[in-house]
Design an enzyme around this catalytic site. Structure first.
Site, PDB file in Angstrom:
ATOM      1  N   CYS A  16      55.510  38.891  72.221  1.00 34.79           N
ATOM      2  CA  CYS A  16      54.925  37.556  72.092  1.00 34.79           C
ATOM      3  C   CYS A  16      56.037  36.504  71.996  1.00 34.79           C
ATOM      4  O   CYS A  16      56.654  36.200  73.012  1.00 34.79           O
ATOM      5  CB  CYS A  16      53.956  37.512  70.913  1.00 34.79           C
ATOM      6  SG  CYS A  16      52.744  36.197  71.111  1.00 34.79           S
ATOM      7  N   GLU A  29      51.776  46.154  69.246  1.00 33.54           N
ATOM      8  CA  GLU A  29      51.888  46.914  67.992  1.00 33.54           C
ATOM      9  C   GLU A  29      50.542  47.191  67.340  1.00 33.54           C
ATOM     10  O   GLU A  29      50.441  48.097  66.516  1.00 33.54           O
ATOM     11  CB  GLU A  29      52.815  46.196  67.008  1.00 33.54           C
ATOM     12  CG  GLU A  29      52.295  44.900  66.397  1.00 33.54           C
ATOM     13  CD  GLU A  29      52.619  43.649  67.224  1.00 33.54           C
ATOM     14  OE1 GLU A  29      52.798  43.791  68.460  1.00 33.54           O
ATOM     15  OE2 GLU A  29      52.680  42.549  66.648  1.00 33.54           O
ATOM     16  N   HIS A  37      50.437  41.529  71.754  1.00 37.40           N
ATOM     17  CA  HIS A  37      50.936  42.228  70.559  1.00 37.40           C
ATOM     18  C   HIS A  37      50.596  43.718  70.676  1.00 37.40           C
ATOM     19  O   HIS A  37      49.596  44.172  70.106  1.00 37.40           O
ATOM     20  CB  HIS A  37      50.294  41.642  69.297  1.00 37.40           C
ATOM     21  CG  HIS A  37      50.874  40.333  68.893  1.00 37.40           C
ATOM     22  ND1 HIS A  37      52.044  40.242  68.175  1.00 37.40           N
ATOM     23  CD2 HIS A  37      50.463  39.070  69.113  1.00 37.40           C
ATOM     24  CE1 HIS A  37      52.321  38.962  67.961  1.00 37.40           C
ATOM     25  NE2 HIS A  37      51.380  38.230  68.514  1.00 37.40           N
TER      26      HIS A  37
HETATM   27  N1  GLN Z   1      54.676  30.771  68.530  1.00 39.42           N
HETATM   28  C1  GLN Z   1      54.387  31.357  69.801  1.00 39.42           C
HETATM   29  C2  GLN Z   1      53.082  30.835  70.386  1.00 39.42           C
HETATM   30  O1  GLN Z   1      52.277  30.284  69.699  1.00 39.42           O
HETATM   31  C3  GLN Z   1      54.349  32.874  69.691  1.00 39.42           C
HETATM   32  C4  GLN Z   1      53.266  33.378  68.791  1.00 39.42           C
HETATM   33  C5  GLN Z   1      53.421  34.830  68.446  1.00 39.42           C
HETATM   34  O2  GLN Z   1      54.510  35.378  68.578  1.00 39.42           O
HETATM   35  N2  GLN Z   1      52.361  35.448  67.967  1.00 39.42           N
HETATM   36  O3  GLN Z   1      52.853  30.998  71.557  1.00 39.42           O
END
Ligand code: GLN
Length: 550
Positions: free
Chosen positions: A382, A510, A508
């Protein structure tokens, strides 16, 4: 008839109630029962989505986009069932529902009170989980008996036994049996007090699980049995374990699932336990032949629970390749200025996990650069993917000012931006992309090889996206956009084919790794890390040789 197990905790927080509940879930599932779980959290936030991970630990995202307590991650990893937002209730969500109903006039002029309105709402949440078709619902109550905020939940689960029928409810209470070094004794008094507190709220536990650093003797069990009025078989010793994945086996040996089934009238002969698949996991945990060092470069590394699912996913992948994974937590703010970048170079693999906010961003970019230039396997999750895109833009595309508009609105090269910004619309209010989203992977890409398919689904939690305007420029310079949303508009995966493993995902992954089914992207990272550790020439891993299930 659905049965309910309520798990409460006493004496102290952080005793591992979530892991105990999850382990019980695994044992009941190993008896062929259909199990689901839920968590009742006494805090006032409507959900943990806005809570600081540095204080409260990670926000666990479910397929349906629920932002939930990290214990749901333990539940999913242990019982291997996908849960939904229904499985996490907080005081805040209960009250906001009740107050909304009151404003709508649903209570027909009545005085709205904690009992029955709040307790009815809590029971309704439990009933809703029960209506989803499980044989057994395990309900964990957050906090500790005696807390002010927990009272409505304890009252609700007390009433629930009457509603569901006595034989359909089992109360499990987790306590601490401390060892006092000066007297050389384990002490039962805190357990007695905690059970007294529970009884004062009308609940007599059926089972007492005693957490301790040394096994509880039979004599001590007899004492607890006598003073707390439970059969001796219902006093379960839960000693600290080397791995959390040992807990189900230990609790089974102590008879936890047997006593819970007996309390619930579940026939043990009809439901014999088959622990073979779980024992295979445990065997792998304890029979590793190498150690790999994986660095996690993040903002909340002093609170590893902030990256709990990432850490577990690394471990799962390690089990699959016969490696113990030693996670090195690197504070992003201190990379690379204070931490010698030599430390990064000595790692076998690097992960930059998800995150929000500007702190530590330049350190993460520096870490990604070292990983790319030094051929160190890297997985960007992400924010970690956005970081590798910014780094590549700055140092390979020559866009020295490149950034994400989350951190610089003035950048001349917004390689990561809100969808709205990319489409030149004026409303910049980005809404969060939450929950499971499908993606299509490029045939022949590293990620398609690892997943073993070109259609995947992963959970998301972010606002910003790869800016499609730059896609051709990245691809011309060698960074492949190897997966997109089905309409092709959103870049979901990037990779560098000319690197041992430099892979990023906007999702994500994970949240979908399981101890016996490591996630393909983590397996890819850890396999590449193992190759690096063996001191062989770094080479591009052959995805088809990695045995991964999605
Ligand atoms: N801050 C980034 C976004 O909002 C990544 C968010 C995250 O890593 N969950 O896109």
């Amino acid at each position: 008839m659905t049965k309910f197990v309520f798990v409460t905790g006493g004496v102290s927080s952080s005793l591992g109630k979530g892991l105990t509940a999850s382990s019980l879930g695994r044992l009941l599932k190993s008896r062929g029962l259909k199990v689901t779980m839920c968590k009742l959290d006494p805090y006032l936030n409507v959900d943990p989505g806005t809570m600081n991970p540095g204080e409260h630990g990670e926000v666990y995202v479910t397929d349906d986009g629920g932002e939930t307590d990290l214990d749901l991650g333990h539940y999913e990893r242990f019982i291997d069932e996908s849960l939904t937002r229904t499985s996490n209730t907080t005081t805040g969500s209960v009250y906001s529902n009740v107050i909304a109903k009151e404003r709508r006039g649903d209570y027909l002029g009545k005085t709205v009170q904690v009992i029955p309105h709040i307790t009815d709402e809590i029971k309704e949440r439990i009933r809703r989980v029960g209506a989803m078709g499980a044989d057994v619902v395990i309900v964990e109550i957050g906090g500790t008996v005696g807390d002010i905020e927990i009272v409505p939940f304890i009252e609700s689960i007390r009433q629930y036994r009457r509603d569901a029928g006595r034989g359909n409810v089992c109360y499990v209470h987790l306590t601490l049996v401390p060892y006092l070094a000066p007297s050389g004794e384990q002490k039962t008094k805190p357990t007695q007090h905690s059970v007294t507190e529970l009884r004062s709220r009308g609940i007599q536990p059926d089972v007492i699980v005693c957490r301790s650093d040394q096994p509880i003797s039979d004599g001590l069990k007899r004492k607890i049995s006598l003073l707390c009025d439970v059969p001796i078989q219902a006093v379960v010793s839960a000693v600290d374990e080397a791995s959390i994945y040992d807990i189900p086996t230990t609790l089974h040996r102590e008879g936890l699932d047997t006593i819970v089934c007996q309390t619930l009238g579940i026939d043990l002969d009809e439901h014999p336990i088959d622990l073979a698949p779980w024992n295979a996991v445990v065997h792998r945990v304890h029979n590793t032949t190498k150690t790999l060092r994986i660095g996690v470069v993040g903002k909340y590394v002093t609170m590893p629970d902030a990256y709990l699912s990432v850490a577990e996913s690394i471990r799962h992948a390690g089990f699959a390749v016969g490696a113990t994974t030693k996670i090195e937590w690197l504070e992003a703010e201190r990379v690379p200025t204070e931490i010698d970048s030599d430390r990064l170079r000595q790692l076998d693999g690097i992960i930059v996990p998800g995150g929000f906010g500007e702190r530590g961003i330049e350190g993460m970019i520096a870490a990604a650069r070292i990983a790319r230039e030094q051929q160190i396997p890297y997985l960007g999750i992400c924010l970690g993917m956005q970081i590798m895109v910014v780094e590549f833009a700055r140092h390979r595309l020559g866009l020295s000012d490149a950034h994400s508009t989350e951190f610089s609105l003035a950048t001349t090269a917004p390689v990561i931006a809100l969808m709205a910004e990319q489409m030149d619309v004026t409303d910049l209010g980005g809404t969060m992309r939450l929950g499971a989203c499908p993606a299509m992977l490029d045939e022949g890409s590293i990620v398609a090889g690892l997943y073993g398919t070109t259609v995947v689904s992963e959970r998301h939690r972010h606002r910003y996206e790869f800016n499609a305007r730059y896609r051709a420029q990245f691809e011309a310079a060698g960074m492949r956009c190897s997966g997109t949303s089905p309409d092709g508009r959103l870049v979901e995966f990037v990779e560098l084919p000319e690197h041992p493993y430099f892979v990023g995902t906007q999702a994500h992954p994970e949240f979908k790794s399981r101890p016996d089914r490591p996630h393909p992207l983590f397996l890819g990272l850890v396999s590449a890390a193992a190759t690096r550790a063996e001191g062989r020439e770094p080479h591009i891993i052959d995805p088809t040789s990695v045995d991964a299930a999605t």
